[in-house]
Design an enzyme around this catalytic site. Structure first.
Site, PDB file in Angstrom:
ATOM      1  N   ASP B 173       0.865  -1.194   0.000  1.00 23.20           N
ATOM      2  CA  ASP B 173       0.000   0.000   0.000  1.00 23.20           C
ATOM      3  C   ASP B 173       0.897   1.238   0.000  1.00 23.20           C
ATOM      4  OD1 ASP B 173      -1.831  -2.046   0.417  1.00 23.20           O
ATOM      5  OD2 ASP B 173      -3.029  -0.900   1.847  1.00 23.20           O
ATOM      6  N   LYS B 236      -6.678   3.285  -3.623  1.00 21.14           N
ATOM      7  CA  LYS B 236      -7.116   3.309  -2.226  1.00 21.14           C
ATOM      8  C   LYS B 236      -7.282   4.756  -1.814  1.00 21.14           C
ATOM      9  CE  LYS B 236      -5.215   2.005   2.337  1.00 21.14           C
ATOM     10  NZ  LYS B 236      -4.131   1.275   3.038  1.00 21.14           N
ATOM     11  N   LYS B 272     -10.045   0.155  -2.755  1.00 20.32           N
ATOM     12  CA  LYS B 272     -10.000   0.002  -1.305  1.00 20.32           C
ATOM     13  C   LYS B 272     -10.299   1.329  -0.617  1.00 20.32           C
ATOM     14  CE  LYS B 272      -6.941  -1.195   2.578  1.00 20.32           C
ATOM     15  NZ  LYS B 272      -5.609  -1.664   2.983  1.00 20.32           N
TER      16      LYS B 272
END
Lengths: 294, 336, 489
Positions: B173, B236, B272
């Site tokens: 991430d 995300k 996400k």
């Protein structure tokens, strides 16, 4: 030897030009002592149709012109009318008014035009609104001209009555087709000359002479006319006009016969009656305040 | 200043300066900035976004009423999509071990529940998590690239990423350089993502836009498009350190970017939302949104995740309430 | 190394389970009489008609059919109430009655919403979130005007008109009743209102609320019936004002019927409104606006954005996105909270819509309907899109009043303005673009009473609504809505 007077030919006013009626017909106008004063065009349905075409063509640019500029042009009409004051007085006298009444009629007409010239860039502010809707939208309503308006001039009050219906209509951005008073048509035609020389674009004002019986139906039933206004119309013609107006949901404004010299006959509602209200919506980001965010 | 605007790929919408900052093309005006790569220039212009319209659309998702079987199924899906997360300075091996256990055993007194999708930790904790999870189906995600600020040199970010992967991370991430993005250096952002993607090797890359710092939905959309084109497997919303985080409006905007990319290329990108989704209801509304914007293909943890720490227990409480008919107390569910 | 199993929980698809709004708490009588002079009275003919639920064709209640005699009684009651009570009452007191009605409606909002959905076929989401709250808000908004009329029309003396005869349509039954009654009462008029024959129930519930509010007898009278009942109201010599919302054909009929009288009239008629998408528009929000514009209330909306104009450069994109969005719409039981498109209001209307769909196909337009299932019982119509439509096609010219959209493409600003205005109607228009100056160009040049820029089908009590050209005249809502119920001296 006295000089032979040059007589005036009274013609129609369509699209900024002065044609004769396409029908070639006329009616003779007589003064109060029965003497023939003029031959006046007896307009036909086709003249009415041509006038509507001219008015529609002029509508876009006239209604979109800046309000300030419209005000200047309307004021110019007053100036030109004032300049021809004596001619109008004479003509009104010819048609039977006393000298005093004729002068009053012309002066009141000039003043009325000045009055509406001043309204041209103000009625919008009075008739508009910003509307506080509950959602995140900016919402406002503005007045816009209705479109092409058929005006049936009052039979009485030959100049002032006509001015009282005509001027608020064009001040509000409409273009018009006027049916002049059958009884008193001369000042209507001369007013056309004034309008012609006042920077009013061709087609904004169109003036027909003739009979209401013949000219109201083609206007009232015309699908490209958006509104009809009249004053003191006979019950029969008024009723027929309203029935025909329904063919395209025309706005029909009927004023009762009134003394147009009264100041109370002028006002904002004369403009308002020929306006549409348009409401516009647009989203507003972050209506909760500058610090709110998604 | 010249008015020449370089031709971008007029793939599906006309070029609009609203969408592509002119400063991206600073090199045209003699400024000494790195020349954008052809790949960067091939990103289609992003459509403009009307925020009020997005709010209305999101309100519409929230009127969907999820009841009975649909609710139970939805709640289990939510559990299975969670990246159970701990990202704190005070994280310790003990804390991470507990979380890894919970990830696989959400509520053992109620059998048949799925596991979460992944645990999400700092790079230094990846090794611990790998030891705990061994070859569990629960994946390990590691934040990287000087999370959460991203304010570190490129070499450090690459090393950060390589370290996490070598310790056993299945997913990375990363955070984008928001400062550079807001300064108009979109090509820098693009190049950085592309470089990290390379460093990821087999690990899947999630690109955190930190939407709370991007200020407008137009920026969110543009950043999404850049990330997708630079090689993101997932996009995300947030680090969880900045508010607002995963609002429905932001998630919707990003889902539309994914949708458009899919329609153009047939390539699926994952999504996400992270931070701020702490209730079952909000999570279900997110699933409604995914279903209606992207379709049911995206309704699995391969393509959709929730980055959350407290969501799991709320979902468990809802599941137990639905099962037993009794309103639940947090005291009956383990916190870690 | 042990083999990893997949970690997935959605092997089957995820469908929303039905989520029906309960009908348990609502009260419907078996039969309804006329509400005249504060009392429920039997129709003099003794005739009743049935109102049905268009979603399942079941009878909901029997409703009285008022004839000329009943209308005369109602007008007389309204006249008496006007002369003796309402025109004499202090405006601030008038305001308080209207506020009270608003509050009572809010308290019974849920019941009103369910009945509206049962009687009209519209989705509960819309009746709950849009129709009923807007109706309540309309009363709340106009209540406050009652004692402030002098501020609404400064320097002019404001007088009420007298008895207002009001005829409303079936597409927004309660909301239209509110649009009519609230400003009329605020301005000091009394009312005889006729709801549409297919949707009389919420107006009758409103009559119950009005009864409960203690509003003086005769101030509001509700007479149910068909076209003949409406005609009797229009023709009654003691009606001072006619307010009508409905089809252009009936509007013209009314205009002819009142010719030669001094009755004031406002007409809110049909439309074929243009919704214009430029290439720089916020495309996804525009697609949503297209959906709201045409599929809201099954397309039974006079201002529906039924003519879509898309700039050629984005036409393919917009159509693709529109089809995707249409695929996610739920058509079905109006009481299901997840239903997006409910039932068509009546069998007759469904036939009209189907007739136009057939015409569209015959005219060679390309039709798209999503593959969703529709219930076998009741009147339903799939959301329908026609592309490759020409300006000269009937389906692009005539009001269909259903969930049927026509798509035309355009290239330039001038072209689309001309095409948008190329219609006898002029009710509304939508414009989608990111460019402010273009928005103002279009909002100025489009001949329509409402222009939605980067949005569509928004309504608010404070916002005037009404058309240009054959879409009618007069405004409802906002300050301008008051104008229709006063005379200014």
């Amino acid at each position: 030897m006295t000089r032979l007077q040059v007589l005036k030919t009274y013609k129609l006013f369509i699209g900024g030009q002065f044609p004769r009626t396409e029908s070639g017909r006329y009616y003779a106008l007589h003064g109060k002592d029965g003497i023939a004063i003029a031959n006046v065009c007896l307009s036909s349905r086709k003249d009415a149709r041509n006038a509507v075409v001219a008015a529609r063509k002029a509508f876009g640019s006239w209604s979109e012109r800046s309000a300030f500029n419209r005000g200047q042009i309307v004021y110019r009409i007053a100036e030109m009318l004032e300049g021809r004051r004596s001619q109008f007085i004479e003509e009104l006298q010819l048609m039977g008014l006393t000298a005093a009444n004729a002068a009053k009629e012309v002066d009141a007409s000039v003043d009325r035009i000045v009055y509406y010239a001043g309204w041209c860039d103000k009625y919008q502010q009075i008739l508009s609104a910003v509307n506080p809707v509950a959602s995140s939208h900016f919402n406002f309503s503005v007045a816009e001209a209705t479109g092409v308006v058929g005006i049936i001039a009052p039979e009485e009050s030959p100049l002032l009555g006509l001015v009282s219906l005509l001027i608020p209509a064009i001040a509000g951005g409409n273009t018009v087709v006027v049916i002049a008073s059958e009884k008193y048509p001369l000042s209507a035609v001369t007013l056309a000359e004034v309008i012609h020389s006042s920077d009013v674009p061709g087609g904004v004002v169109n003036i027909l002479t003739g009979t209401a019986d013949e000219l109201v139906p083609p206007l009232a039933s015309h699908l490209d006319v958006n509104a009809m206004t009249s004053s003191g119309l006979s019950a029969d013609i008024a009723r027929a006009m309203q029935v025909q107006a329904a063919d395209n949901v025309k706005r029909v404004v009927r004023y009762s016969a009134m003394d147009w010299s009264k100041p109370s006959t002028q006002g904002l509602s004369m403009i308002e009656d020929l306006q549409e209200i348009k409401t516009t919506w647009h989203p507003i980001e972050n209506i909760g305040g500058a610090t709110s965010s998604y | 200043m010249g008015s020449t605007i370089p031709t971008v790929n007029f793939d599906w919408i006309s070029f609009s300066t609203e969408c592509v900052s002119l400063t991206e093309f600073g090199f045209f005006y003699g400024m000494s900035k790195p020349k954008p790569s052809p790949q960067f220039l091939s990103i289609p212009a992003s459509p403009s976004i009307d925020k009020v319209g997005v709010e209305e659309r999101c309100a519409r998702f929230q009127t969907r009423s999820i009841k009975n079987d649909a609710k139970m199924q939805g709640l289990k899906m939510v559990l299975n999509m969670i990246d159970l997360t701990t990202l704190e300075g005070k994280d310790t091996p003990g804390k991470v071990r507990q979380m890894c256990y919970k990830a696989q055993h959400l509520h053992d007194s109620y059998p048949g529940l799925p596991t979460v999708a992944a645990v999400c930790v700092y790079p230094s904790m990846v090794g611990i998590a790998r030891k705990e999870l061994k070859d569990s189906i629960v994946k390990i995600a590691s934040v990287s690239t000087a999370f959460p600020s991203g304010q570190a040199p490129m070499s450090v970010k690459l090393e950060d990423t390589r370290f996490a992967v070598s310790e056993g991370a299945d997913e990375i991430d990363m955070v984008i350089s928001r400062g550079k993005f807001l300064a108009g250096e979109h090509n820098f952002v693009f190049d950085e993502i592309a470089a990290i993607k390379e460093a990821c090797g087999k690990a899947r890359l999630k690109v955190i836009l930190e939407t709370g710092e991007l200020s407008t939905l137009d920026n969110v959309r543009r950043a999404s498009d850049i990330a997708i084109h630079a090689g993101a497997d997932f996009i995300k919303t947030s680090t969880g350190k900045i508010q607002p985080a995963a609002t429905m409006q932001v998630t919707y905007t990003m889902l539309m970017a994914i949708r458009d990319h899919y329609d153009r290329t047939g390539i699926m990108i994952g999504m996400k939302p992270a931070g701020g989704i702490s209730t079952s209801k909000l999570a279900l509304h997110n699933l409604v949104m995914v279903k209606e914007v992207l379709g049911e293909k995206w309704l699995s943890n391969e393509w959709f995740r929730f980055g959350a720490s407290s969501l799991a227990n709320d979902v468990l409480m809802q599941i137990m309430k639905t099962e037993t008919g009794l309103y639940q107390s947090p005291e009956y569910f383990s916190m870690d | 190394m042990a083999k990893k199993t997949t970690n997935k929980s959605n092997e089957k698809g995820w469908e929303y389970a039905p989520s029906l709004e309960s009908t348990g708490h609502i009260e419907l009588k078996e039969s309804y009489d006329l509400f005249i002079d504060g009392k429920w009275v039997k129709p003099s003919s003794g005739k009743y008609f049935e109102t049905i639920n268009p979603a399942n064709e079941k009878v909901l209640a029997k409703v009285a059919h008022a004839n000329e005699e009943d209308v005369d009684r109602a007008v007389k009651a309204a006249r008496k109430a006007y002369d003796t009570v309402w025109s004499k009452m202090a405006p601030s007191e008038r305001a308080k009655y209207i506020f009270r009605i608003a509050r009572l409606m809010q308290e019974r909002a849920r019941e009103l919403a369910v009945i509206e959905t049962l009687d009209a076929g519209k989705s509960i989401r819309e009746s709950r979130d849009i129709d009923v709250p807007l109706a309540c808000n309309h009363f709340f908004y106009y209540a406050g005007w009652a004692d402030k009329l002098d501020y609404a029309f400064p320097t002019r003396k404001v007088e009420s008109l007298g008895v207002a005869g009001q005829i409303i349509p079936w597409n927004f039954p309660l909301l239209m009743a509110a649009w009519k009654i609230a400003p009329a009462l605020a301005a000091g008029n009394t009312v005889v209102l006729k709801p549409a024959e297919t949707t009389p129930l919420t107006a009758l519930k409103l009559a119950e609320i009005i009864e409960l509010s203690g509003l003086p007898a005769g101030v509001v009278n509700i007479v149910t019936g068909f076209g003949d009942t409406g005609a009797a109201i229009v023709a009654h010599p003691d009606v001072d004002k006619v307010a009508f919302t409905g089809s252009t054909a009936v509007g013209k009929h009314i205009q002819r019927a009142i010719a030669g009288t001094d009755k004031k009239v406002t007409l809110e008629l049909g439309g074929k409104s243009a919704n214009i998408i430029f290439e720089d528009a916020p495309i996804d929000q525009a697609v949503e606006g297209i959906v709201n514009g045409i599929f809201f209330n099954q397309g039974h909306v006079c201002c529906a954005g039924s003519r879509l104009f898309v700039q050629e450069s984005v036409a393919e994109l917009v159509v693709r996105k529109l089809k995707q969005r249409m695929d996610s719409l739920y058509v079905g039981d109006p009481l299901d909270k997840n239903t997006d498109i409910g039932a068509i209001n009546s069998k007759e209307q469904l036939e009209v819509i189907n007739k136009y769909i057939k015409i569209g196909i015959e005219e060679g337009a390309e039709m798209y309907q999503p593959s969703c299932e529709i219930p076998s019982k009741g009147y339903f119509c799939k959301p329908t899109l026609f592309s490759n439509v020409a300006q000269s096609n009937l389906i692009a010219q005539e009001e269909i009043f259903g969930p049927v959209l026509t798509i035309q493409t355009f290239r330039t600003v001038d072209e689309v303005i001309q095409k948008a205005n190329n219609s006898p109607f002029g009710l509304a228009a939508g414009v989608w673009t990111d460019k402010g100056s273009r928005i103002f160009n279009l909002t100025t040049k489009l001949r329509a009473g409402v222009v939605w820029a980067n949005t569509y089908n928004k309504f608010d009590p404070a916002s005037p609504f009404g058309g240009y050209k054959e879409s009618g005249f007069g405004r409802e809502g906002g300050l301008h809505g008051l104008r229709a119920y006063v005379k200014l001296k």
